[in-house]
Motif scaffolding. Structure first.
Motif, PDB file in Angstrom:
ATOM      1  N   GLU A 224       0.832  -1.202   0.000  1.00 47.89           N
ATOM      2  CA  GLU A 224       0.000   0.000   0.000  1.00 47.89           C
ATOM      3  C   GLU A 224       0.873   1.260   0.000  1.00 47.89           C
ATOM      4  N   ALA A 225       1.976   1.215   0.752  1.00 46.36           N
ATOM      5  CA  ALA A 225       2.878   2.367   0.785  1.00 46.36           C
ATOM      6  C   ALA A 225       3.519   2.592  -0.582  1.00 46.36           C
ATOM      7  N   ALA A 226       3.910   1.494  -1.242  1.00 44.16           N
ATOM      8  CA  ALA A 226       4.508   1.610  -2.579  1.00 44.16           C
ATOM      9  C   ALA A 226       3.501   2.178  -3.570  1.00 44.16           C
TER      10      ALA A 226
ATOM     11  N   ARG B 174       4.096  10.014  -7.302  1.00 44.86           N
ATOM     12  CA  ARG B 174       4.972  10.227  -8.446  1.00 44.86           C
ATOM     13  C   ARG B 174       4.151  10.585  -9.693  1.00 44.86           C
ATOM     14  N   LYS B 175       3.024   9.902  -9.844  1.00 41.00           N
ATOM     15  CA  LYS B 175       2.151  10.196 -10.983  1.00 41.00           C
ATOM     16  C   LYS B 175       1.569  11.602 -10.865  1.00 41.00           C
ATOM     17  N   ALA B 176       1.231  12.008  -9.630  1.00 37.20           N
ATOM     18  CA  ALA B 176       0.688  13.346  -9.413  1.00 37.20           C
ATOM     19  C   ALA B 176       1.707  14.408  -9.795  1.00 37.20           C
ATOM     20  N   VAL B 177       2.976  14.175  -9.471  1.00 34.76           N
ATOM     21  CA  VAL B 177       4.035  15.113  -9.860  1.00 34.76           C
ATOM     22  C   VAL B 177       4.141  15.182 -11.383  1.00 34.76           C
ATOM     23  N   ALA B 178       4.091  14.028 -12.024  1.00 38.36           N
ATOM     24  CA  ALA B 178       4.192  13.991 -13.485  1.00 38.36           C
ATOM     25  C   ALA B 178       3.023  14.731 -14.138  1.00 38.36           C
ATOM     26  N   VAL B 179       1.812  14.537 -13.604  1.00 35.54           N
ATOM     27  CA  VAL B 179       0.638  15.218 -14.150  1.00 35.54           C
ATOM     28  C   VAL B 179       0.757  16.729 -13.956  1.00 35.54           C
ATOM     29  N   ALA B 180       1.192  17.141 -12.748  1.00 33.38           N
ATOM     30  CA  ALA B 180       1.366  18.569 -12.485  1.00 33.38           C
ATOM     31  C   ALA B 180       2.400  19.174 -13.419  1.00 33.38           C
ATOM     32  N   MET B 181       3.478  18.440 -13.670  1.00 35.61           N
ATOM     33  CA  MET B 181       4.511  18.925 -14.588  1.00 35.61           C
ATOM     34  C   MET B 181       3.960  19.054 -16.009  1.00 35.61           C
ATOM     35  N   ALA B 182       3.091  18.112 -16.402  1.00 29.36           N
ATOM     36  CA  ALA B 182       2.490  18.170 -17.738  1.00 29.36           C
ATOM     37  C   ALA B 182       1.581  19.393 -17.856  1.00 29.36           C
ATOM     38  N   TYR B 183       0.764  19.631 -16.827  1.00 23.86           N
ATOM     39  CA  TYR B 183      -0.092  20.816 -16.834  1.00 23.86           C
ATOM     40  C   TYR B 183       0.732  22.100 -16.865  1.00 23.86           C
ATOM     41  N   GLU B 184       1.783  22.105 -16.060  1.00 17.89           N
ATOM     42  CA  GLU B 184       2.642  23.297 -16.003  1.00 17.89           C
ATOM     43  C   GLU B 184       3.308  23.545 -17.350  1.00 17.89           C
ATOM     44  N   ALA B 185       3.735  22.482 -18.006  1.00 20.15           N
ATOM     45  CA  ALA B 185       4.357  22.605 -19.325  1.00 20.15           C
ATOM     46  C   ALA B 185       3.346  23.121 -20.341  1.00 20.15           C
ATOM     47  N   ARG B 186       2.114  22.636 -20.256  1.00 20.16           N
ATOM     48  CA  ARG B 186       1.082  23.103 -21.183  1.00 20.16           C
ATOM     49  C   ARG B 186       0.805  24.600 -20.988  1.00 20.16           C
ATOM     50  N   GLU B 187       0.663  25.008 -19.722  1.00 21.70           N
ATOM     51  CA  GLU B 187       0.391  26.423 -19.451  1.00 21.70           C
ATOM     52  C   GLU B 187       1.594  27.294 -19.818  1.00 21.70           C
ATOM     53  N   ARG B 188       2.779  26.793 -19.587  1.00 22.30           N
ATOM     54  CA  ARG B 188       3.977  27.558 -19.943  1.00 22.30           C
ATOM     55  C   ARG B 188       4.068  27.723 -21.471  1.00 22.30           C
ATOM     56  N   LYS B 189       3.726  26.663 -22.184  1.00 20.45           N
ATOM     57  CA  LYS B 189       3.734  26.742 -23.646  1.00 20.45           C
ATOM     58  C   LYS B 189       2.700  27.749 -24.142  1.00 20.45           C
TER      59      LYS B 189
ATOM     60  N   SER C  58       9.045  10.707   0.689  1.00 26.08           N
ATOM     61  CA  SER C  58       8.296   9.441   0.679  1.00 26.08           C
ATOM     62  C   SER C  58       9.130   8.304   0.095  1.00 26.08           C
ATOM     63  N   GLU C  59       9.870   8.592  -0.979  1.00 23.48           N
ATOM     64  CA  GLU C  59      10.718   7.563  -1.591  1.00 23.48           C
ATOM     65  C   GLU C  59      11.839   7.151  -0.651  1.00 23.48           C
ATOM     66  N   ALA C  60      12.409   8.124   0.053  1.00 28.51           N
ATOM     67  CA  ALA C  60      13.474   7.796   1.009  1.00 28.51           C
ATOM     68  C   ALA C  60      12.920   6.956   2.153  1.00 28.51           C
ATOM     69  N   GLN C  61      11.729   7.318   2.640  1.00 26.48           N
ATOM     70  CA  GLN C  61      11.110   6.554   3.715  1.00 26.48           C
ATOM     71  C   GLN C  61      10.741   5.153   3.248  1.00 26.48           C
ATOM     72  N   LEU C  62      10.235   5.065   2.018  1.00 21.84           N
ATOM     73  CA  LEU C  62       9.873   3.755   1.477  1.00 21.84           C
ATOM     74  C   LEU C  62      11.119   2.876   1.330  1.00 21.84           C
ATOM     75  N   ALA C  63      12.225   3.466   0.865  1.00 26.39           N
ATOM     76  CA  ALA C  63      13.470   2.702   0.737  1.00 26.39           C
ATOM     77  C   ALA C  63      13.939   2.203   2.096  1.00 26.39           C
ATOM     78  N   GLU C  64      13.828   3.066   3.114  1.00 32.46           N
ATOM     79  CA  GLU C  64      14.216   2.668   4.463  1.00 32.46           C
ATOM     80  C   GLU C  64      13.314   1.554   4.984  1.00 32.46           C
TER      81      GLU C  64
END
Length: 227
Positions: free
Chosen positions: A35-37, A44-59, A125-131
Motif C-alpha cells: 500500500e505504501a509503494a 509520483r504520478k501526481a508530480v508527473a501530471v502537475a509537470m504536464a499541466y505546467e508545461a502546457r500552461e507555460r507553452k 516518501s521515496e526515502a522513507q519507502l526505501a528505508e
C-alpha cells in the motif's frame, strides 16, 4: 459488576486482536508495504501530471507572449503610418492579451510552487519507502532464521533427549550389572571349598599351602648341615 464484565470482554478482545496482529505481523507488514509503494507511485504520478499541466500552461504563455510581441510591433507600424484606428484596435487586443498573460503567469507560478512541494514530498516518501524496504528485508530474514532455529530445536530436542535418556538408562544398567557381577564373584570366592581351605591354612590349621621365608631358610640350613 456488569461494567467490569464489559471491560473484561473488551480487554480480552483487544488481547486477542493484538495476539493475532503479532502472529501475522510479517503478512501485515508486506500488505502495508504494498500500500505504501502504491501511495508513492500515485504521488509520483501526481508530480508527473502537475509537470504536464505546467508545461502546457507555460507553452500557452510563450505563445501568448509571442502574439503580444507581434501585435505591439504591428501597432507601432500602424501608428507610424497614421492608422490610429488600427493601432487603437491593436491596443485593445493587446490589453486583453496582457490580462490573460498575467493570469497565465500566476497559473505557471502556482504550478511551479506546487511541483516543487510535491517533489520534496515525493523525495521524502521515496526515502522513507526505501528505508522501510530495508527494514522489511531485515525483518523477513530475521523471521526466517528464527523459524529455522525454532524448527531445528523442536525437531532435534526430542531425539536428543530420547538418546540421552536411553544412554543414561544403559549406563545405569551396565553399572548395576558390573556391581552385581563383582558381588557374585566376592560371594563365590568366600564360599568356595578352595577359599575355605586357604583360610584354614592361613590360620595354622593343617599344612601350610604357601612357603614362607622362614620355611625356605630352615630348608637351606638343613641342606648345609647335611653336606
Amino acid at each position: 459488576m456488569l461494567k467490569q464484565l464489559f471491560s473484561l470482554a473488551r480487554g480480552q478482545t483487544v488481547d486477542r486482536t493484538q495476539s493475532f496482529l503479532d502472529a501475522n505481523a510479517l503478512t501485515l507488514l508486506r500488505q502495508q508495504m504494498r500500500e505504501a509503494a502504491e501511495s508513492v507511485s500515485r504521488a509520483r504520478k501526481a508530480v508527473a501530471v502537475a509537470m504536464a499541466y505546467e508545461a502546457r500552461e507555460r507553452k500557452a504563455l510563450e505563445a501568448l507572449e509571442a502574439q503580444l510581441a507581434d501585435l505591439e510591433t504591428r501597432a507601432r507600424a500602424a501608428l507610424e503610418q497614421g492608422r490610429e484606428d488600427l493601432a487603437a484596435e491593436a491596443a485593445s487586443a493587446i490589453a486583453g492579451l496582457e490580462a490573460e498573460r498575467a493570469s497565465l503567469r500566476k497559473v505557471v507560478q502556482t504550478y511551479a510552487q506546487d511541483i516543487a512541494a510535491l517533489r520534496q514530498a515525493l523525495r521524502q516518501s521515496e526515502a522513507q519507502l526505501a528505508e522501510l524496504k530495508r527494514g522489511q528485508r531485515l525483518a523477513e530474514a530475521t523471521g526466517k532464521t528464527q523459524s529455522m532455529r525454532a524448527g531445528a530445536q523442536v525437531s532435534a530436542r526430542s531425539p536428543l533427549a530420547d538418546a540421552a535418556s536411553t544412554l543414561t538408562r544403559l549406563q545405569e544398567r551396565q553399572k548395576l550389572a558390573d556391581t552385581t557381577l563383582q558381588a557374585m564373584s566376592d560371594l563365590s570366592s568366600e564360599t568356595s571349598a578352595e577359599a575355605l581351605s586357604d583360610r584354614l591354612a592361613a590360620a595354622g590349621m593343617g599344612a601350610a599351602k604357601t612357603t614362607s621365608a622362614e620355611d625356605v631358610l630352615t630348608r637351606l640350613k638343613k641342606d648345609i648341615n647335611s653336606n
